[in-house]
Design a protein around this motif. Structure first.
Motif, PDB file in Angstrom:
ATOM      1  N   LYS A  72       0.789  -1.163  -0.034  1.00  0.00           N
ATOM      2  CA  LYS A  72      -0.031   0.010   0.143  1.00  0.00           C
ATOM      3  C   LYS A  72       0.916   1.297  -0.050  1.00  0.00           C
ATOM      4  O   LYS A  72       0.521   2.263  -0.561  1.00  0.00           O
ATOM      5  N   THR A  73       1.946   1.221   0.630  1.00  0.00           N
ATOM      6  CA  THR A  73       3.039   2.255   0.625  1.00  0.00           C
ATOM      7  C   THR A  73       4.245   1.813  -0.072  1.00  0.00           C
ATOM      8  O   THR A  73       4.787   0.929  -0.003  1.00  0.00           O
ATOM      9  N   PRO A  74       4.448   2.552  -1.333  1.00  0.00           N
ATOM     10  CA  PRO A  74       5.616   2.218  -2.166  1.00  0.00           C
ATOM     11  C   PRO A  74       6.829   2.081  -1.350  1.00  0.00           C
ATOM     12  O   PRO A  74       7.392   2.883  -0.664  1.00  0.00           O
ATOM     13  N   ILE A  75       7.722   0.901  -1.647  1.00  0.00           N
ATOM     14  CA  ILE A  75       8.871   0.463  -1.034  1.00  0.00           C
ATOM     15  C   ILE A  75       9.727  -0.289  -2.013  1.00  0.00           C
ATOM     16  O   ILE A  75       9.335  -0.923  -2.926  1.00  0.00           O
ATOM     17  N   GLY A  76      11.176   0.237  -2.041  1.00  0.00           N
ATOM     18  CA  GLY A  76      11.717  -0.561  -3.423  1.00  0.00           C
ATOM     19  C   GLY A  76      13.377  -0.734  -2.928  1.00  0.00           C
ATOM     20  O   GLY A  76      13.681  -0.288  -1.820  1.00  0.00           O
ATOM     21  N   ILE A  77      14.120  -0.830  -3.963  1.00  0.00           N
ATOM     22  CA  ILE A  77      15.375  -0.766  -3.973  1.00  0.00           C
ATOM     23  C   ILE A  77      15.944   0.546  -4.370  1.00  0.00           C
ATOM     24  O   ILE A  77      15.540   1.112  -5.382  1.00  0.00           O
ATOM     25  N   MET A  78      16.846   1.059  -3.641  1.00  0.00           N
ATOM     26  CA  MET A  78      17.615   2.308  -3.805  1.00  0.00           C
ATOM     27  C   MET A  78      18.825   2.111  -4.753  1.00  0.00           C
ATOM     28  O   MET A  78      18.822   2.781  -5.685  1.00  0.00           O
ATOM     29  N   ASN A  79      19.381   1.076  -4.830  1.00  0.00           N
ATOM     30  CA  ASN A  79      20.546   0.644  -5.505  1.00  0.00           C
ATOM     31  C   ASN A  79      21.086  -0.665  -5.008  1.00  0.00           C
ATOM     32  O   ASN A  79      20.777  -1.039  -4.157  1.00  0.00           O
ATOM     33  N   ILE A  80      22.053  -1.124  -5.851  1.00  0.00           N
ATOM     34  CA  ILE A  80      22.676  -2.379  -5.470  1.00  0.00           C
ATOM     35  C   ILE A  80      24.220  -2.102  -5.990  1.00  0.00           C
ATOM     36  O   ILE A  80      24.591  -1.885  -6.891  1.00  0.00           O
ATOM     37  N   ILE A  81      25.068  -2.285  -5.082  1.00  0.00           N
ATOM     38  CA  ILE A  81      26.557  -2.055  -4.955  1.00  0.00           C
ATOM     39  C   ILE A  81      27.143  -3.279  -5.027  1.00  0.00           C
ATOM     40  O   ILE A  81      26.887  -4.211  -3.924  1.00  0.00           O
ATOM     41  N   LEU A  82      28.076  -3.659  -5.888  1.00  0.00           N
ATOM     42  CA  LEU A  82      28.789  -5.011  -6.053  1.00  0.00           C
ATOM     43  C   LEU A  82      30.047  -4.797  -5.099  1.00  0.00           C
ATOM     44  O   LEU A  82      30.689  -3.814  -4.937  1.00  0.00           O
ATOM     45  N   LYS A  83      30.374  -5.813  -4.666  1.00  0.00           N
ATOM     46  CA  LYS A  83      31.626  -5.909  -3.658  1.00  0.00           C
ATOM     47  C   LYS A  83      32.380  -7.359  -3.677  1.00  0.00           C
ATOM     48  O   LYS A  83      31.728  -8.248  -4.119  1.00  0.00           O
ATOM     49  N   GLN A  84      33.836  -7.272  -3.726  1.00  0.00           N
ATOM     50  CA  GLN A  84      34.635  -8.371  -3.603  1.00  0.00           C
ATOM     51  C   GLN A  84      34.544  -9.133  -2.537  1.00  0.00           C
ATOM     52  O   GLN A  84      34.664 -10.262  -2.363  1.00  0.00           O
ATOM     53  N   GLU A  85      34.265  -8.179  -1.358  1.00  0.00           N
ATOM     54  CA  GLU A  85      34.217  -8.923   0.095  1.00  0.00           C
ATOM     55  C   GLU A  85      32.768  -8.580   0.726  1.00  0.00           C
ATOM     56  O   GLU A  85      32.281  -7.390   0.482  1.00  0.00           O
ATOM     57  N   PRO A  86      32.271  -9.178   1.754  1.00  0.00           N
ATOM     58  CA  PRO A  86      31.045  -8.711   2.257  1.00  0.00           C
ATOM     59  C   PRO A  86      31.213  -7.687   3.267  1.00  0.00           C
ATOM     60  O   PRO A  86      32.405  -7.275   3.666  1.00  0.00           O
TER      61      PRO A  86
END
Length: 233
Positions: free
Chosen positions: A219-233
């Motif tokens: 009911k309230t929009p929610i989503g992904i702001m961005n996805i950042i790739l990494k070699q290590e967690p």
């Protein structure tokens, strides 16, 4: 004083030794020695000059390597990704043995910032969260409808919760992203699993608690702001 007669002078001049002449062979020998010495000095000079130049070049190369980033790290496939959402970050481990085609496509889309602003379109509590460019389609739609209609999910140790996958027949123009919130027995029949959540399970659960309508849309929009790739967690 008695005079010396001319005849005696002639005899005396003959008895004096004439100055010795230097032979041609001696001259040639000394010239050869001089040439050899000059050549030796020149060869020594070139040797040390080249060695100094090589040493300088090697030092510069080593300094460049020290500053240059590790090529293997730059070219190797990222092993992790951080999905920043409206509720917080979710860290994903990307499986090394997952479908190369799916993983490469996911990584390329991340690099192009494709997921920025992507909404979570459907949230089914105790089942799955779906984000993507499109609504349900194909096998994924049928799978989720059947599971929801049954009112329960058969738990199976085969697939844990918090798996990351995409539709088996993806639309080439977009990318569907699924996060499971409960173990699903036939997960591999509907999705290509390529990762799992290793940090931020509480964020996933917060998203899962969002109020939805009868179509399981937030009911309230929610989503992904961005996805950042990494070699290590």
């Amino acid at each position: 004083m008695a005079r010396i007669k001319p005849k005696q002078l002639l005899i005396q001049s003959k008895t004096k030794k004439a100055p010795s002449r230097i032979s041609y062979s001696t001259i040639i020998t000394w010239n050869l020695i001089v040439v050899l010495v000059v050549l030796s000095l020149y060869a020594t000079y070139r040797h040390w000059h080249q060695r100094s130049a090589q040493d300088i070049e090697m030092d510069l190369h080593q300094a460049e390597l020290a500053v240059r980033p590790d090529d293997s790290k730059m070219t190797s496939r990222p092993g992790f990704a951080v999905m920043n959402t409206g509720k917080g970050p979710i860290t994903i481990e990307i499986y090394k043995d997952a479908s190369a085609h799916v993983v490469d496509r996911f990584i390329n889309l991340c690099k192009r910032n494709h997921f920025k602003g992507m909404p979570f379109r459907h949230i089914i509590k105790n089942f799955v969260i779906q984000g993507g460019d499109f609504d349900f389609d194909g096998a994924a739609q049928e799978w989720i409808k059947k599971a929801k209609a049954s009112g329960k999910n058969d738990l199976s140790p085969k697939h844990e919760a918090f798996m990351i996958g995409t539709a088996k027949n993806p639309n080439n123009k977009g990318f569907d992203l699924f996060i499971t919130t409960a173990p699903i027995p036939d997960l591999n029949d509907k999705l290509v699993v390529f990762g799992r959540v290793i940090k931020g399970e509480d964020i996933v659960q917060e998203i899962e608690e969002v109020d939805t309508d009868e179509h399981y849309q937030p009911k309230t929009p929610i989503g992904i702001m961005n996805i950042i790739l990494k070699q290590e967690p």
